[in-house]
Write a protein that holds these residues in place. Structure first.
Motif, mmCIF file in Angstrom:
data_model
loop_
_atom_site.group_PDB
_atom_site.id
_atom_site.type_symbol
_atom_site.label_atom_id
_atom_site.label_comp_id
_atom_site.label_asym_id
_atom_site.label_seq_id
_atom_site.Cartn_x
_atom_site.Cartn_y
_atom_site.Cartn_z
ATOM 1 N N ALA B 255 5.653 2.571 6.102
ATOM 2 C CA ALA B 255 5.346 2.815 7.506
ATOM 3 C C ALA B 255 3.851 2.814 7.804
ATOM 4 N N HIS B 256 3.034 3.128 6.829
ATOM 5 C CA HIS B 256 1.588 3.136 7.069
ATOM 6 C C HIS B 256 1.043 1.712 6.939
ATOM 7 N N PRO B 257 0.150 1.295 7.840
ATOM 8 C CA PRO B 257 -0.363 -0.081 7.763
ATOM 9 C C PRO B 257 -0.959 -0.420 6.394
ATOM 10 N N TYR B 258 -1.616 0.528 5.746
ATOM 11 C CA TYR B 258 -2.174 0.244 4.415
ATOM 12 C C TYR B 258 -1.059 -0.003 3.407
ATOM 13 N N GLY B 291 -12.575 9.622 11.688
ATOM 14 C CA GLY B 291 -11.152 9.537 12.039
ATOM 15 C C GLY B 291 -10.295 9.115 10.870
ATOM 16 N N CYS B 292 -9.385 8.186 11.117
ATOM 17 C CA CYS B 292 -8.550 7.660 10.043
ATOM 18 C C CYS B 292 -9.421 6.771 9.157
ATOM 19 N N PRO B 293 -9.498 7.047 7.858
ATOM 20 C CA PRO B 293 -10.426 6.277 7.020
ATOM 21 C C PRO B 293 -10.046 4.797 6.903
ATOM 22 N N PHE B 294 -8.825 4.447 7.296
ATOM 23 C CA PHE B 294 -8.401 3.042 7.207
ATOM 24 C C PHE B 294 -8.791 2.260 8.466
ATOM 25 N N HIS B 295 -9.297 2.939 9.499
ATOM 26 C CA HIS B 295 -9.440 2.247 10.785
ATOM 27 C C HIS B 295 -10.319 0.986 10.748
ATOM 28 N N PRO B 296 -11.416 0.941 9.927
ATOM 29 C CA PRO B 296 -12.198 -0.311 9.976
ATOM 30 C C PRO B 296 -11.434 -1.535 9.451
ATOM 31 N N ARG B 297 -10.380 -1.319 8.676
ATOM 32 C CA ARG B 297 -9.619 -2.451 8.122
ATOM 33 C C ARG B 297 -8.262 -2.615 8.794
ATOM 34 N N CYS B 298 -7.950 -1.720 9.690
ATOM 35 C CA CYS B 298 -6.590 -1.689 10.226
ATOM 36 C C CYS B 298 -6.454 -2.577 11.458
ATOM 37 N N PRO B 299 -5.493 -3.504 11.460
ATOM 38 C CA PRO B 299 -5.323 -4.383 12.618
ATOM 39 C C PRO B 299 -4.740 -3.660 13.834
ATOM 40 N N HIS B 300 -4.211 -2.441 13.630
ATOM 41 C CA HIS B 300 -3.574 -1.728 14.745
ATOM 42 C C HIS B 300 -4.440 -0.611 15.304
ATOM 43 N N ALA B 301 -5.690 -0.479 14.810
ATOM 44 C CA ALA B 301 -6.499 0.693 15.156
ATOM 45 C C ALA B 301 -6.672 0.848 16.667
ATOM 46 N N LYS B 302 -6.486 2.091 17.136
ATOM 47 C CA LYS B 302 -6.678 2.422 18.543
ATOM 48 C C LYS B 302 -7.911 3.321 18.640
ATOM 49 N N ILE B 304 -8.213 6.461 19.380
ATOM 50 C CA ILE B 304 -8.023 7.771 18.744
ATOM 51 C C ILE B 304 -8.211 7.692 17.222
ATOM 52 N N CYS B 305 -7.851 6.523 16.648
ATOM 53 C CA CYS B 305 -7.959 6.354 15.191
ATOM 54 C C CYS B 305 -9.401 6.508 14.716
ATOM 55 N N LYS B 306 -10.349 6.131 15.583
ATOM 56 C CA LYS B 306 -11.760 6.198 15.199
ATOM 57 C C LYS B 306 -12.298 7.613 15.314
ATOM 58 N N ALA B 322 0.795 9.545 7.563
ATOM 59 C CA ALA B 322 -0.337 9.994 8.374
ATOM 60 C C ALA B 322 -0.940 8.790 9.077
ATOM 61 N N CYS B 323 -0.442 8.490 10.260
ATOM 62 C CA CYS B 323 -0.933 7.338 11.030
ATOM 63 C C CYS B 323 -0.630 7.589 12.495
ATOM 64 N N TRP B 324 -1.601 7.284 13.354
ATOM 65 C CA TRP B 324 -1.414 7.516 14.790
ATOM 66 C C TRP B 324 -0.296 6.664 15.375
ATOM 67 N N LEU B 325 0.008 5.542 14.753
ATOM 68 C CA LEU B 325 1.076 4.677 15.277
ATOM 69 C C LEU B 325 2.420 5.379 15.199
ATOM 70 N N VAL B 326 2.541 6.230 14.186
ATOM 71 C CA VAL B 326 3.825 6.859 13.916
ATOM 72 C C VAL B 326 3.946 8.164 14.696
HETATM 73 S S1 SF4 Z 1 -3.135 2.748 13.284
HETATM 74 FE FE1 SF4 Z 1 -4.853 4.132 13.321
HETATM 75 S S2 SF4 Z 1 -4.172 5.903 12.194
HETATM 76 FE FE2 SF4 Z 1 -2.785 4.256 11.666
HETATM 77 S S3 SF4 Z 1 -3.677 3.372 9.858
HETATM 78 FE FE3 SF4 Z 1 -4.451 2.175 11.576
HETATM 79 S S4 SF4 Z 1 -6.368 3.152 12.015
HETATM 80 FE FE4 SF4 Z 1 -5.249 4.600 10.754
#
Ligand code: SF4
Ligand SMILES: Nc1ncnc2c1ncn2[C@@H]1O[C@H](COP(=O)(O)OP(=O)(O)OP(=O)(O)O)[C@@H](O)[C@H]1O
Ligand SMILES: [Mg+2]
Lengths: 321, 335
Positions: B255-258, B291-302, B304-306, B322-326
């Motif tokens: 479920a987590h983008p990573y 924010g979410c440490p994955f946000h610079p690599r995440c294609p779904h980052a919003k 709030i993620c930052k 642990a993801c804002w999408l979920v």
């Molecule tokens: S959507 Fe946001 S919270 Fe979820 S992994 Fe991407 S940057 Fe992180």
């Protein structure tokens, strides 16, 4: 059929041990294979099977004991070091070992340009460097003035590939190019080889122990075991329907990233490496569940089985038991 | 009923380094909550440098400078009591080690003394834990233990360098399990082994676990090994556990983008469809993204993620992400 590189009856023996108890190990034992233009060919097997030695001989870092290598119409007998040329370039396993930490990365590019006289002016050199870096998703700007420590392992490996491309090689020899790159970044490198093959017609000799990645990226594959080629064919033939008992064991031992295919049954681990190298007949006989008496005395010849080449007595017309 | 044998609560373990007189902090374990169960194999996966080894050191109570536990706690359940690791004396830790918890560190060939025969390493080991008066008996036990695990007894007379890498690793595991510890912690125990040998080592770990019905915490970067052996998996990214689920869920419904990138990038036999790597490069633990440490690599980052780190959302029983999408999620205790 056009062949870019051909290896015929290549053999390499090393002598181990002290003066009193010398053991001769045939690290590469009379192997033959060829690579076609625009093809990714895997030489695969476990540690110590002879795959790196084979690559080192092709690159000229090691002299063959006997055998012939044919490239670009040139037929070279043993003990001739001619292969590291414009036409054949190499990429190594350790991206951090390839570059001196105290030297700017772009120096390596300029050096290659000078060695092969690839440009007439500085600007021409930079243009060439930039063009090759763009093929791997980077640019000269990303590199200028930087040291190796400023890049990740995956980036450095892409940089090595760009440098190898400077001479417009027809063949790239890549020895375990992704084994030290993090799994999450591996596909970005592997996909580059596919792109080079498909868009530039470059061939790759891909040396690896990772059969799942080999399946993904390669066209044909040779499985080496203790210095010999046990099985060779397309990846579909060899990896999806393995014929040699060793390939079958190898294939069954790979942990698949799929919970529906968990390992079944137990395996047997015996025999030391040296014993297998010194074995008279088939070197796999000590661990093979199909072993016959002939396997213990006579090395198996190559048989053609459903298009693949298999070195196993099981596939003799009528085997003497 | 709660079968938790090892628990961490808001665990923070940092490397506090002195770089030319300036303090540098690496947040290698950054707010980790785990509840590891009895009789389970718990796998931990994540890219190189994300903090897996550091987390294991904290779990094994093997924290040494420059690593420091900054806050949070690790508790073991011993004979029905929760014991906070921080309260243990060095002598108590020594006792627990191998009798209660066995830690096989990364590159652990070094556990075997290179200049001693395996039999002497065994003897030293038994003496220091069981006491010298039972020496003969204990030695018999060691032999019995080795044959039970299918290892040849002749290795007792060998020096470590005479054994193959796979055999050394199996001897190390055998040694670590001699005293039937309740928890075995293994850090990359099969890395650098050939696949056939790797399978033998995994087989050994599984056998041991089945016999002792204990807990194994296993770190490996090889997702194939996880798929074969783990009951549950925690996915670690930049010092945090970002997803945790039963193994089938991690592979079947990440479920987590990573995690999704990690799973979808794995090559599979019989499937040549294009695979993609995680874009970008891993973050520096000395300078974590907000924010979410994955946000610079995440294609779904919003947005709030930052800004904020999401807490855990329970997408299903035993599956937390642990993801804002979920979802917004909650920070706090692991179940
Ligand atoms: S959507 Fe946001 S919270 Fe979820 S992994 Fe991407 S940057 Fe992180
Ligand atoms: N003794 C140490 N002193 C300083 N920094 C360290 C030390 N050990 C590890 N680190 C750093 O802490 C971070 C986390 O390291 P750790 O070894 O926990 O990662 P890992 O996930 O186990 O990686 P790998 O998969 O490569 O084993 C890394 O940035 C590493 O460089
Ligand atoms: Mg580690």
């Amino acid at each position: 059929m056009e062949k870019l590189l051909e290896v015929e009856n290549l053999t390499k023996t090393f002598t181990l041990g002290s003066v009193l108890s010398r053991v001769k190990i045939t690290a590469v034992d009379n192997i033959s294979f060829y690579i076609k233009p625009a093809e990714i060919f895997a030489l695969a097997g476990e540690s110590g099977c002879g795959k790196t030695t084979t690559a080192r001989i092709i690159m000229g870092f090691e002299h063959a004991t006997s055998g012939v290598i044919i490239h670009g119409g040139k037929k070279e007998a043993k003990n001739e070091k001619v292969w590291f040329t414009e036409g054949i370039q190499a990429i190594f396993q350790d991206p951090f070992g390839t570059f001196n930490p105290l030297r700017q990365v772009e120096r390596y590019f300029f050096e290659t340009i000078e060695n092969y006289k690839l440009a007439k002016s500085k600007q021409e050199a930079i243009d060439r460097i930039d063009a090759k870096l763009r093929l791997v998703g980077l640019s000269h700007e990303d590199l200028a003035g930087k040291y190796p420590s400023e890049f990740s392992g995956g980036q450095l490996q892409r940089i090595s590939i760009a440098r190898a491309l400077l001479t417009d090689p027809q063949l790239i020899i890549a020895d375990e190019p992704v084994s030290m790159v993090d799994a999450s970044l591996r596909m970005s490198i592997v996909n580059l080889f596919k792109k080079l093959r498909d868009e530039l017609g470059v061939s790759v000799l891909y040396i690896t122990h990772d059969l799942a990645t080999a399946y993904y990226v390669c066209d044909r594959i040779a499985i080496m075991f203790r210095g010999k080629i046990a099985e060779m064919g397309t990846v579909e033939q060899v990896l999806m329907a393995p014929k040699h008992p060793y390939t079958q064991l190898l294939r069954a031992s790979i942990p698949e990233a799929d919970t529906a295919h968990r390992w079944q049954g137990e395996i047997k681990l015996t025999d030391t490496e040296e014993e297998e190298y010194l074995r008279q007949g088939c070197r796999f006989a000590g661990r093979c569940s199909h072993v016959m008496s002939i396997c213990r005395t006579t090395p198996p010849p190559d048989f053609e089985v459903e298009g693949a080449q298999v070195a196993c007595h099981l596939y003799a017309e009528q085997h003497i038991d | 009923m709660d079968n938790t044998i090892l628990r961490t609560e808001a665990l923070h373990a940092y490397y506090v380094l002195d770089v030319y007189g300036k303090q540098k902090i690496l947040k290698a374990v950054n707010e980790v909550d785990l509840a590891i169960q009895e009789d389970e194999i718990y796998g931990i996966a994540g890219e190189s440098g994300c903090g897996k080894t550091t987390l294991l050191k904290a779990l094994a109570a093997a924290v040494e400078p420059p690593l420091r536990v900054m806050s949070g706690r690790v508790t073991y359940r011993i004979a029905g009591e929760d014991v906070d690791v921080a309260t243990l004396t060095p002598e108590e830790k020594r006792k627990l080690r191998l009798e209660y918890i066995a830690y096989v560190p990364q590159g652990s060939m070094s556990v075997l003394n290179p200049v001693a025969r395996i039999r002497d390493t065994y003897r030293d080991f038994i003496e220091s834990h069981i006491g010298a008066h039972q020496k003969a008996e204990a030695y018999e036990l060691a032999k019995e233990h080795l044959s039970e695990l299918g290892l040849p007894l002749k290795i007792l007379d060998a020096y470590p360098h005479q054994l193959s890498g796979g055999m050394r690793q199996r001897v190390t595991i055998a040694l670590a399990t001699l005293l039937k510890p309740r928890i075995i912690i293994g850090d990359e125990p099969t890395t650098a082994l050939d696949v056939v040998v790797q399978r033998g080592v995994v087989q050994l770990l599984k056998d041991v676990q089945r016999k002792l019905q204990n807990t194994i915490i296993l770190v490996t970067h090889d997702m194939g090994v996880h798929a074969n052996i783990a009951d549950r998996i925690g996915i670690m990214y930049a010092g945090k556990i970002v997803e945790e689920a039963p193994t089938e869920k991690i592979f079947g419904a990440p479920a987590h983008p990573y995690t999704q990138y990690l799973i979808n990038s794995l090559p599979k036999f019989g499937d040549k469809t294009q695979r993609e790597s995680v874009p970008g490069s891993p973050p520096s633990l000395a300078n974590l993204p907000s924010g979410c440490p994955f946000h610079p690599r995440c294609p779904h980052a919003k947005d709030i993620c930052k800004q904020e780190m999401p807490g855990f959302t329970q997408v299903e029983p035993k599956h937390r992400v642990a993801c804002w999408l979920v979802g917004e999620g909650e920070h706090g205790k692991a179940a």
